[in-house]
Design an enzyme around this catalytic site. Structure first.
Site, mmCIF file in Angstrom:
data_model
loop_
_atom_site.group_PDB
_atom_site.id
_atom_site.type_symbol
_atom_site.label_atom_id
_atom_site.label_comp_id
_atom_site.label_asym_id
_atom_site.label_seq_id
_atom_site.Cartn_x
_atom_site.Cartn_y
_atom_site.Cartn_z
ATOM 1 N N ALA A 108 5.980 51.005 26.182
ATOM 2 C CA ALA A 108 6.544 51.682 27.354
ATOM 3 C C ALA A 108 8.052 51.521 27.422
ATOM 4 O O ALA A 108 8.592 50.468 27.065
ATOM 5 C CB ALA A 108 5.905 51.125 28.621
ATOM 6 N N GLY A 142 11.503 21.835 15.718
ATOM 7 C CA GLY A 142 11.357 21.870 17.183
ATOM 8 C C GLY A 142 10.179 21.011 17.622
ATOM 9 O O GLY A 142 9.036 21.307 17.300
ATOM 10 N N ASP A 160 6.496 35.757 31.433
ATOM 11 C CA ASP A 160 7.542 35.280 30.517
ATOM 12 C C ASP A 160 8.775 36.167 30.505
ATOM 13 O O ASP A 160 9.862 35.705 30.192
ATOM 14 C CB ASP A 160 6.979 35.206 29.084
ATOM 15 N N HIS A 171 -16.802 6.167 39.727
ATOM 16 C CA HIS A 171 -16.755 5.099 38.725
ATOM 17 C C HIS A 171 -17.999 5.179 37.852
ATOM 18 O O HIS A 171 -19.100 5.296 38.383
ATOM 19 C CB HIS A 171 -16.703 3.744 39.424
#
Lengths: 409, 459
Positions: free
Chosen positions: B113, B178, B306, B438
């Site tokens: 697009a 990295g 993002d 627990h």
């Protein structure tokens, strides 16, 4: 789902509120934020907004009928939406709705008051937001929440604090000058105690001050007439303040509600009068207490006041001589102050401020005379009593001061 | 005309499309590849599938510790099988998104697009161009791996994360440039599968955004698996012809030959090719500029995920997509960036939410830190997963919980508790009396909270 609109709680002491005007009627379309009603409680007035888009499905409280905070006053929902069983049961508690107005009275809250009140008192607020608000003495009920379902978040509280800070900030030019010229004094010792007590006093009570002038011309004449005799016989130099103290003690015995304390949502009425008298010191203020002042004659009271004041100035007052007062007098007349707003000495209900006497021309019948007027300022706790009885109390003091012979009896 | 067109079918885009459709909008979604975006096809899902295979292999190799005897010499990784498992999962998930599109009556168009005006798009699919008009748009074009300025991806030796998960075979050696989240996850995957892994990271520590002590625990564990780690190191040259990289570490030049060089130095928003400049949408290399409602400077155009930069995580994209769609439908909602969990699927896992210790000290000065080690946690010991700890950061005036970091087994699941604490703006005194089951790993969080208040029981 239909949204309940409830009578908000506009302050800690609010017991009931009234819809003064309905801006919408049943069936009217509303958008979120539209003003749907005006409500008032005592002297506070505010608009109620629609919580969501929709129509007014039902109105449960008619205009000018007082209901407790938390009472459902109307429902906003989709057109033709049926109120759920839960909604209906809430309605039933109030129904038939047209009878609510007749059934509700100030003394007897409607049957649904308890559950509704419980729901309203649960303010949606995050733990950290509540802590910050409490530390800054913010009333969480006045904060608009932006979280889910209006939950008050930390950001909401911080926004209110930032707004408060910006409102309180002086113009930048002044701030700059202050920064250059400022001097910092530590708040410690007596100043710290006074700061804390006075701040808490204003935060935790509903203070209101009323003023009145007493014509003390005759009283001052009487004082001049008898002061030498009393000085010789009792070794006491009688002052105007002593007469005022006596007038206050006698008035308190006639107006028990003023001789009281508001403690833990209860009003404690006292038969005894432990009279507090504010005494200015070089670095602060103390309030010695004359216990059982109601058992003392004018001369005894005058003697006790002189002793206590002297002790205070010499720093010789023991702690028990500064506790337990039921009413306090504070006098700024010597400084030329006319009227002022004394701050209550907690948990007392009243404090009388005395100003400087003033010579004024006044008609006595058709004759213009020079008269001495004494300004009086009474601050009282509106939680305990209202303006009219407070005014009656102040009026009684005025009467005593204007008919001083009564103070000698 | 469409009410709303969404560009991009990743986590931000498909959630935005569904949200808007459920609000009654007529929605079209444009995707140039497969639905699901990077998360499903090249990110979260496939890497977690590879990690699951690697960890299963690791666990089986340690079966003896649990009293199970196996012919270990016969236990091998079937790489094709690993890839099949991964592909199968991705396929199912992508189909699931397709089903959701149909269920919500969202039209899906394939193509690339590009804006023509602020109400019109050109959608290019192979040689065909179709124009699409709409009242509103949501750009969720995502991001792509950033490459080295001096050595672009060649897909043969210099590869990106998308390529690293579909290698033809398990490499015998792998250089990872990295040491951030992606680099550490691949180091974890391949080191467990027997690859000789080397990490070269420019910062002083792995995972530069996390607390040094948390990152150090991972470093120790990776090194136990044979990973060579060079921090404070800079890459100086890449030589594809002989698959050799040169990097400087402590003023010393190192030379390293490897089967592949995975470049994981971050991801850049896909802002080019969308015609943003034609419509006057403000953007930079860091992403498209948006306000708190994910609205661009052109009021009928939103952007999320993002492509707006910021925190590039799928779950943030989900939320940003929701906020954008709701605002486009006239509803008001903001993203609470304060309580975004950060998850790193290494072995051990790392997960955190809120401030790190350093950030908290910078913001508040004195803070309180509570810690509890998994070495004292029964459930962790039983699973032979007692490496790691929980660390809670508490603001001292009101005891607000402002950060939680976990390194250890199932950290990415446990962090949900921290997310709730921060999202709910809880304080330690609210949490002190809560009952942790627990035996569970969750107990470590409770103990860390108690420790911050000086009331730890088991340490």
């Amino acid at each position: 789902m239909a949204a309940e609109v409830v009578m908000p709680k506009l302050g800690m002491a609010m017991k009931e509120g009234t819809v003064s005007t309905w801006n919408k009627k049943v069936g009217d379309s509303v958008s979120k934020g539209d003003m749907i009603a005006s409500i008032n409680s005592e002297k506070i007035e505010m608009e109620i907004e629609a919580p969501q888009d929709g129509v007014i499905l039902d109105i449960l409280v008619q205009e000018d009928v007082g209901v407790p905070p938390g009472t459902i006053i109307c429902y906003v929902g989709k057109p033709n939406e049926q109120l759920t069983e839960q909604n209906s049961s809430a309605n039933e508690l109030q129904a038939p709705k047209n009878e609510v107005a007749a059934a509700v009275s100030l003394e007897e809250p409607p049957a649904n008051a308890a559950p509704s009140k419980k729901r309203k008192e649960t303010v949606l607020i995050s733990p950290i937001a509540r802590k910050i608000a409490e530390s800054e003495n913010l009333n969480v009920e006045t904060i608009k929440g932006t979280g889910p379902k209006g939950r008050i978040t930390k950001a909401d509280v911080e926004k209110v604090l930032a707004e408060r800070a910006s409102e309180a900030s002086p113009p930048s030019v002044e701030r700059d000058n202050l920064a250059i010229n400022k001097e910092t004094l530590p708040v410690a010792g007596m100043r710290k105690v006074i700061a804390g007590r006075m701040h808490n006093s204003l935060l935790n009570s509903a203070q209101l001050t009323i003023n009145m002038k007493a014509d003390v011309t005759d009283l001052l004449s009487l004082q001049r007439e008898i002061k030498d005799v009393i000085q010789q016989r009792h070794k006491v130099k009688i002052s105007l303040t002593d007469f005022i103290a006596r007038a206050v003690v006698l008035s308190l015995q006639e107006h028990k509600q003023m001789n009281s304390a508001y403690i833990d949502n209860e009003i404690h009425l006292y038969n005894h009068v432990h009279l507090g008298m504010a005494v200015a010191l070089e670095n602060g203020l103390v309030v010695p207490v004359i216990q059982h002042a109601e058992k003392m004659s004018l001369v005894e009271l005058a003697a006790e006041l002189k002793t206590r004041a002297a002790n205070a100035r010499q720093g010789q007052l023991s702690a028990d001589r500064m506790q337990g007062s039921t009413f306090t007098i504070t006098n700024l007349g010597a400084y030329g102050v006319e009227y002022f707003t004394p701050v209550l000495n907690p948990p007392e209900t009243g404090i009388l401020g005395v100003g400087a006497t003033e010579d004024v021309p006044m008609y006595q019948g058709d004759e213009l005379q020079k008269r001495n007027l004494l300004p009086l300022s009474l601050t009282f706790d509106h939680r305990v009593l209202d303006g009219a009885p407070a005014a009656n109390f102040l009026g009684t003091i005025k009467q005593y001061l204007e008919q001083p012979i009564l103070l000698l009896l | 005309m469409n009410n709303l067109v969404v560009i991009g079918g990743g986590p931000a885009g498909y959630v935005a499309a569904i949200t808007a459709a459920r609000q009654g909008k007529k929605v079209t979604l444009i995707e140039q590849k497969d639905l699901g975006g990077t998360c499903l096809n090249e990110g979260c899902m496939p890497t977690k599938s590879l990690l699951a295979s690697a960890e299963t292999y690791e666990k089986i190799k340690k079966a003896e510790q649990f009293g199970i005897t196996l012919p270990l010499e016969q236990v091998k990784i079937n790489w094709d099988g690993v890839q099949h498992h991964k592909t199968n999962i991705v396929k199912k998930l992508v189909q699931g998104i397709g089903y959701l599109m149909k269920k919500n009556s969202i039209k899906v168009m394939k193509g690339e697009a590009s804006f023509l005006t602020n109400h019109r798009l050109a959608v290019r699919n192979e040689n065909q161009v179709e124009e699409v008009e709409a009242e509103q748009f949501i750009i969720a074009a995502g991001s792509e791996p950033a490459s080295l300025p001096f050595s672009p991806f060649d897909g043969k030796w210099i590869i990106h994360s998308g390529q690293a998960m579909s290698l033809p075979a398990i490499p015998s050696s792998l250089l990872i440039v990295g040491g951030g989240v992606i680099g550490c996850e691949f180091a974890s995957i391949y080191s467990q599968m027997g690859t000789k892994v080397t990490i070269v990271e420019a910062a002083e520590q792995l995972l530069p955004g996390e607390d040094p002590d948390i990152a150090f625990t991972l470093r120790e564990e990776l090194e136990k698996k044979g990973v060579a780690i060079y921090t404070s190191s800079s890459l100086t040259e890449m030589q594809p012809e002989d698959k050799t990289a040169l990097f400087k570490h402590k003023e010393e030049l190192h030379e390293l030959q490897s089967d592949y060089a995975l470049i994981s130095i971050g991801r850049k928003p896909r802002v080019l090719g969308l015609g943003l400049e034609k419509v006057g949408i403000h953007f930079s290399k860091q992403g498209i500029d948006v306000n708190e409602h994910m609205q661009t400077n052109i009021p009928n155009i939103y952007a999320c995920g993002d492509v707006v930069g910021g925190i590039q995580l799928a779950h943030v994209a989900f939320h940003e997509g929701t906020v954008a769609a709701l605002h486009a439908c006239g509803k008001d909602k903001n993203v609470n960036y304060r309580a975004v969990p950060r998850c790193i699927y290494t072995h051990p896992e790392i997960a955190s939410v809120g401030m790190t210790e350093k950030q908290a000290r910078d913001a508040y000065g004195d803070i309180r830190v509570g810690e509890f080690s998994f070495t004292a946690n029964g459930k962790a010991m039983i699973a032979n997963e007692s490496v790691g700890k929980v660390k809670v950061i508490v603001e001292p005036q009101f005891n607000e919980i402002i950060g939680l970091s976990i390194v250890g087994s199932h950290a990415t699941e446990l962090i949900g508790q921290g997310t709730i604490m921060l999202h709910g703006e809880l304080t330690t005194d609210v949490m002190e009396d809560f009952i942790a089951a627990h035996p569970t790993l969750s107990e470590a969080i409770h103990e860390a909270l108690l420790h911050s208040a000086g009331q730890a029981v088991h340490s």
